[in-house]
Every structure is written in structure tokens, then in C-alpha cells.
Design an enzyme around this catalytic site. Structure first.
Site, PDB file in Angstrom:
ATOM      1  N   ASP A 107      -5.488  22.879 -42.859  1.00  0.00           N
ATOM      2  CA  ASP A 107      -6.540  21.870 -42.879  1.00  0.00           C
ATOM      3  C   ASP A 107      -6.045  20.530 -42.361  1.00  0.00           C
ATOM      4  O   ASP A 107      -6.839  19.593 -42.229  1.00  0.00           O
ATOM      5  CB  ASP A 107      -7.103  21.718 -44.306  1.00  0.00           C
ATOM      6  CG  ASP A 107      -8.576  22.071 -44.372  1.00  0.00           C
ATOM      7  OD1 ASP A 107      -9.012  22.873 -43.527  1.00  0.00           O
ATOM      8  OD2 ASP A 107      -9.287  21.536 -45.242  1.00  0.00           O
ATOM      9  N   ASP A 413     -12.139  26.519 -57.865  1.00  0.00           N
ATOM     10  CA  ASP A 413     -11.658  27.848 -58.234  1.00  0.00           C
ATOM     11  C   ASP A 413     -12.278  28.303 -59.559  1.00  0.00           C
ATOM     12  O   ASP A 413     -12.754  29.435 -59.679  1.00  0.00           O
ATOM     13  CB  ASP A 413     -10.129  27.861 -58.316  1.00  0.00           C
ATOM     14  CG  ASP A 413      -9.567  26.602 -58.957  1.00  0.00           C
ATOM     15  OD1 ASP A 413     -10.340  25.857 -59.595  1.00  0.00           O
ATOM     16  OD2 ASP A 413      -8.354  26.357 -58.834  1.00  0.00           O
TER      17      ASP A 413
END
Length: 699
Positions: A107, A413
Site C-alpha cells: 500500500d 478485522d
């Protein structure tokens, strides 16, 4: 009995006395409620075991493909050499290589990371056969060569060992030299067409999709030096544009899911952080023992492994080992319906992660997708995958809502795992005999507090939004699992009770106001039992989980620090985001530290060094309790009739314990001279505020 005492002996006069007492009642009510939640979680732990030999006997020829996702974001905070060690350890699993595919999401869009991946793809041709021939553990080159000894008993093995080690050291040197230089030399850029992509990048936050299949496992010619197949290896930097949200990690993971579905489409996905290398080459087979179980396997959505860290000091100065959570809490969550998904070291069923609901009619053909016939060239495949990783692909779709990782939360998550559970899938927790993954824990106090601030803020966000397990999970997951989530979702709300206990008793002590039973009162037994029995149990539990007595004491200190800073800031930031006054930002924990910081960490000296509002609070509370303790001792000395001892003993003991807990704070404020000491500005501010508070209490 403590609560009964509070209600029965409420003061009848004095506004300060009455309100201080009421505050103590609510603080202790909170402690009691949270204790109940923790006992609920720990009531029915489950510890699981696997039989990998049976898996091989039944399914060796039909083992499914496994896609492995590794995520990185910044080559400065997460050095490329560390990243490729994780990638190489994943490629070297004891598993048919033609059924493994490793994807790196960068990223940061860094050509330095891409260069490191290119070097790793070349080195893997030597590393993978070396690992299998010598059956080494772990299979991260850096971790292995740091501790392994040359095999002197066999000259041929010794020669190969030295050869591979030299290859690794040379590669490491080249990568580190290039990283330090800050750019890839022109002669190296000519070695792969992928470097051309960086000619069109304006910034790391504004670039096109960059995708390169460095090793095409579908190609029969993709072989190591021993003539064995190599795993597929893919580099991806998804498209980023300023006008589109980035959704760090969650967005990166979702792009990987789509890209991998086009390239390998394996039914099982493993995701790890870039610092979390594989420490156990059999982890994939362990996970498949659950997924391929004939009776319960089809119900499993994901299998969570413990998080463990290789750089924990002997006495775990910042309590980052998470031993209690991993060894006690998560087995309890498993017994109550399933563990949380914690972002790394987790094996997923692809269909569960992609939003499909569980059905009893679900049937899995593990043979499907195992073949690797080349249907289109790597060039065509890369172009198609670039579209799948573009910013606009998710527009008007369920990605980030019902498919893939869920957006809009700092702990994407946890919220994703809850969503999977609410769709009928089961989750399981597995602690292998040899740790499956090893990562890097924070090495400074501020890093630790900021990390826990993000966790507590994200968990509290879940609780107060529509994603709460009591709303999203209503009639979908067991009530005991909904309550079990609260052991983490309520972290941020614990600040009030702890902060109250650290502020009000020392101030009341200075005024001679008693908040606890007299030593001569039978009610003292309730407080003594709650204090000593709970701490003794916690000590036994901590040592049983692999800690030391000093480590337990450090844990008590960090428990106080986190609840008065991380959870406090996490609570108010979550409220601000709920009201629309701010947005969520993901802070990456640094994976490297300066030499002097690392040295102090190894010596277990607490690191301060920089100004922070969190340090202002910690220093002020430390001084407040020191002044309260000194004031209490002064009253004891001046009291000839011993009335003070009987009346204020527990408050003096409480302040004394907090003084002991805060010893590193006092050292940082007044005695240390190194660069890790408390900044002068923090010292002055904390002294002024604590003296002002004491003056108000006295007058």
C-alpha cells in the site's frame, strides 16, 4: 459484599464525602461487572489438537490450493528486507508448492519493496529446496541464520549451508543499501519491466494499479534449482486516487481477494502482517485438519492462530506478549462460540470471507481449482487484475459492506470476523505446539499506548454502532458469545473507574476523608479478599501462561497506564467519530527502532523521550499519588493515638502501591539523563497540575 458496604455506609453529611463515596460505588460496580464478563469468557476453554498424518493419508493428492496474503504499507516503517523474509517463509511451507500462491499488497506503492520482491523471487529458487532438504525451522532466512549453526557432520550439507547463507547475506546487503539510498539504481530498473510503472507515479497516494506476477506457478517452467515447482508470487500496489477513500488494510485485503480469485482462486486464504513470519512450516496442514474434517469441517469460516512476538524482553516490560489473551481468553471465546478474527495469522474459507452465508447444503470439492492450466498469458492476466484492483471497481457493490473485509472501523478485522459468524459460519482457535507465526511488538511505551488506543477505540466503535454483537448478532450467534465480545468492546469504557480510583482516594487522603472500612471493621475482609485473591489468581495465571513474576508486575503497571490513557483517548475519539467531528485514521506501528532505543528496550528501561498528552496524564497521576502517600505517612507520624492508621490504612496502602507502580515514571521525571527520559515540558506541566489539584483538595 463491597457493594453492600458502599450502600450501607453512605455518608449522611458533607457534599465531598457523599459524592466521593457514590463515585467509589459506581467504580466498584463497574469492576464487578467486568469481572463477571471475564469469568464468563474463561468458564469453558477449548484446546484443540490436530493429526496431520491422517490428513496426509486421506487427502495428500487432493489437498486444496492456498492463497497467502501479506500486507505492507511503508518501506520506512516496515523495511523491505523484513517484508521479504515473511514472504519467503510463506513460500517455504511444507506443502505442495504448485498449490501455494503468495501475494504481497504494497500500500506504499514503493519501488524499493518491488525491488526486494524481485530479489526474493530469485533467491527462492535456492531457499525453498534448501529448506526442504534440511527440514529447517523457522523458514525465514533472517530468523534461521541468526541462530542456526553450520552442519559440521556432513561436508556436502555444510558447503550448501554456507553457499545459501552467502546468497542471503549478499541479497540482504543489496536490499539494505538500495533502501538506504532511497532509490533503485538505473541498471537494476532495466532488469524487469515492472519498474516502468514508477515512471507514471506522482505520489504514493496517487497512482495507477501496479501488478506483477514475479513467479507464475501455472507455468511448467517455473522451477527451483532442484527442478521442483515454485509457488506463484505476485506483487500488487492497488490504485490510489485522492478523491477515493483508501480504507487501508481492509481495502488492500479486498483488492487481493479479487485479484487472487482471477489468478489462483484457492478455496483457503491465509493473511498475515508483513512482520509476522511463519515460524512453523506445518501451519497450513494444521489448518486443513479443521477445514477438511469430515464431520465439522464444512461449518468453519476461519481458524485463528495466536499472535506471538520474537522481540519480547525477558520480563515483558510493556506487556506486549498478550499471553493471557492468547492462552486463556481466546480458548474461552472458542468455547463460547468462536474466537475473534484479529487481523493476522488467520486461515479463511474464501467463500465465507467473500460474504456467502453458511448452509447445511454447502459441499466443498477440494479437487476443484487444484489444476494450474495456463488459460491466458501473464500479460493479459495482469491487465485484467489491474481493473479488479482499481479505485472504481467497488463502486455500487457490496465490497466493504457484505463482501470481504468491512470498512469504516479501525479494527476492521474484528468486525469482519463478527460478520462471518453472524452468517452462520463457525470460527475456531488453534494453539500449535510450535508457534505458528512470530512478529514484532512495539519497543516504546508510546507505541504501545497508541496501539492500544486504536484497538480500544475501534472495539468501542463496534459496540455503539449497528455492528454491535447485540444488534448484528441478535439470534444469529449465542448470547454467551455476544457477551464474550464485551471483554474487548468495553475496554474504552474502563477509563472512568480506574481514573477515579487513581485520583479521588489520594485527594481524599490529603483531606483526611476515609473511603474504605477501618482496619478494626469486619468489612475490611471483603476488600482484602477482593484485592489479594484476585491478584494472586492473576499471578498464577500469568506464570502458567509462560510469564515471570516481574513480568506480571510490569503487566499491572501497563494495565493502569492503558486504562488511564489509551482507553481514555479511545473512548472520546470514538464518540467524536460517532458524532461526525472526526474520521478514522489507521496508524502503522513502527517495526524498526533506533539503536539507543533498542538498547534501552533490551535493558528493560521504559522509553519516554517525546512529549505526549498521554505522558502528561501518567506523570500527573504518578505525582498526585506520591503527594497523597507522603501526606498519609505524615499524618501517621503525627498521630499519637493511632486513629489515622485504623481510619486511612487502605487509602495509604493504595497510594503506596501506585507509587511502586509508577517508579519508572519518577525515574523518567527526575533521575534519568539519557534521551529516553521524560521531556522537561511534561515534568513542569505534571508538577503544576498535581500541585494545583492537591491545593484545591486541601483548601
Amino acid at each position: 459484599m463491597i457493594l453492600v458496604y458502599r450502600v450501607s455506609y453512605l455518608p449522611v453529611e458533607g457534599a465531598v464525602e457523599i459524592w466521593s463515596w457514590i463515585g467509589m460505588f459506581f467504580a466498584e460496580l463497574w469492576f464487578s461487572f467486568y469481572w463477571f464478563i471475564t469469568q464468563l469468557v474463561r468458564w469453558n476453554p477449548i484446546y484443540r489438537y490436530t493429526f496431520k498424518d491422517r490428513l496426509s493419508q486421506r487427502y495428500e493428492k487432493d489437498l486444496p490450493g492456498v492463497d497467502i496474503f501479506v500486507c505492507t504499507a511503508d518501506p520506512e516503517i516496515e523495511p523491505p528486507n523484513m517484508v521479504i523474509n515473511t514472504v519467503l517463509s510463506m513460500m517455504a511451507y511444507d506443502y505442495p508448492p504448485e498449490k501455494l500462491s503468495v501475494y504481497l499488497s504494497d500500500d506504499g506503492g514503493s519501488d524499493l519493496t518491488f525491488y526486494a520482491m524481485l530479489e526474493a523471487s530469485r533467491f527462492s529458487k535456492h531457499w525453498l529446496p534448501f529448506c526442504k532438504k534440511l527440514k529447517i525451522q523457522p523458514r525465514s532466512p533472517e530468523a534461521y541464520f541468526r541462530t542456526a549453526l553450520e552442519p559440521l557432520d556432513d561436508p556436502n550439507k555444510a558447503k550448501e549451508w554456507l553457499f545459501v547463507k552467502k546468497l542471503y547475506i549478499d541479497m540482504k546487503f543489496q536490499i539494505e543499501a538500495t533502501t538506504k539510498l532511497g532509490q533503485v539504481p538505473e541498471e537494476i530498473r532495466k532488469e524487469h519491466k515492472g519498474f516502468r510503472e514508477w515512471n507514471f507515479i506522482s505520489s504514493r497516494r496517487d497512482h495507477q494499479t501496479i501488478l506483477a506476477i514475479l513467479i507464475d506457478g501455472r507455468d511448467p517452467q517455473a522451477m527451483d534449482n532442484e527442478g521442483q515447482p515454485l509457488p506463484t508470487l505476485v506483487y500488487l500496489a492497488r490504485e490510489k486516487r485522492p478523491q477515493y477513500p483508501h480504507n487501508f488494510k481492509a481495502g488492500a485485503m479486498n483488492a487481493l481477494i479479487r485479484v487472487s480469485s482471477r489468478i489462483s482462486n484457492s478455496p483457503i486464504i491465509l493473511n498475515v502482517d508483513c512482520d509476522m513470519y511463519s515460524n512453523n512450516s506445518y501451519s497450513v496442514r494444521d489448518a486443513l485438519c479443521f477445514f477438511m474434517d469430515e464431520e465439522k469441517g464444512r461449518e468453519i469460516g476461519y481458524i485463528q492462530y495466536p499472535q506471538a512476538f520474537e522481540n519480547i524482553t525477558k520480563n515483558d516490560i510493556y506487556c506486549n506478549s498478550l499471553n493471557i489473551e492468547m492462552e486463556v481468553d481466546f480458548p474461552g471465546l472458542d468455547g463460547n462460540g468462536g474466537p475473534l478474527y484479529i487481523g493476522s495469522g488467520c486461515f479463511h474459507r474464501r467463500e465465507a470471507l467473500c460474504g456467502r452465508r453458511y448452509s447445511n447444503e454447502n459441499k466443498v470439492d477440494w479437487k476443484e481449482g487444484n489444476g494450474r492450466k495456463v488459460k491466458e498469458s501473464a500479460g493479459v492476466l495482469e491487465e485484467v487484475c489491474r481493473i479488479l484492483a482499481s479505485c472504481t471497481y467497488e463502486a455500487n457493490t457490496e465490497w466493504g459492506k457484505e463482501m470481504g473485509l468491512i470498512y469504516g472501523c479501525l479494527v476492521e478485522d474484528v468486525i469482519t470476523g463478527l460478520s462471518v459468524q453472524c452468517k452462520g459460519w463457525r470460527s475456531m482457535y488453534f494453539i500449535p505446539e510450535r508457534k505458528g507465526f512470530l512478529g514484532l511488538a512495539p519497543t516504546t511505551l508510546l507505541q504501545t499506548l497508541v496501539q492500544h488506543k486504536r484497538w480500544s477505540e475501534g472495539e468501542f466503535q463496534i459496540l455503539i454502532t449497528r455492528h454491535s454483537p447485540f444488534l448484528l448478532g441478535h439470534k444469529r450467534i449465542p448470547l454467551k458469545l455476544q457477551l464474550s465480545y464485551c471483554i474487548y468492546l468495553l475496554w474504552a469504557t474502563s477509563w472512568f473507574a480506574v481514573l477515579y480510583y487513581l485520583v479521588v482516594p489520594p485527594l481524599c487522603l490529603l483531606r483526611g476523608i476515609s473511603l474504605f472500612p477501618q482496619l478494626s471493621s469486619p468489612w475490611i475482609q471483603s476488600f482484602a479478599y477482593a484485592i489479594f485473591a484476585n491478584r494472586a489468581y492473576g499471578l498464577v495465571e500469568f506464570v502458567w501462561s509462560g510469564g515471570t513474576i516481574q513480568g506480571w508486575w510490569n503487566g499491572q503497571r501497563i494495565w493502569v497506564f492503558k486504562r488511564t490513557t489509551s482507553h481514555l483517548f479511545g473512548f472520546f475519539d470514538a464518540i467524536r467519530k460517532l458524532l461526525g467531528f472526526s474520521t478514522s485514521t489507521f496508524v502503522i506501528t513502527a517495526k524498526v527502532a533506533e539503536a539507543d532505543v533498542s538498547e534501552r528496550y533490551e535493558e528493560e528501561k521504559m522509553e519516554f523521550g517525546v512529549s505526549s498528552p498521554m505522558f502528561n496524564i501518567l506523570a500527573t497521576l504518578a505525582l498526585l499519588n506520591m503527594f497523597g502517600f507522603v501526606g498519609g505517612i505524615k499524618m501517621l507520624i503525627m498521630d499519637v493515638e493511632s486513629k489515622v492508621l485504623d481510619l486511612l490504612a487502605l487509602q495509604i496502602i493504595l497510594c503506596g502501591l501506585l507509587v511502586l507502580i509508577n517508579l519508572p515514571i519518577y525515574q523518567g521525571l527526575f533521575f534519568r539523563k539519557d534521551s529516553g527520559r521524560m521531556p522537561t515540558s511534561v515534568t513542569y506541566k505534571s508538577i503544576i497540575v498535581s500541585l494545583l489539584a492537591c491545593s484545591v483538595a486541601l483548601y
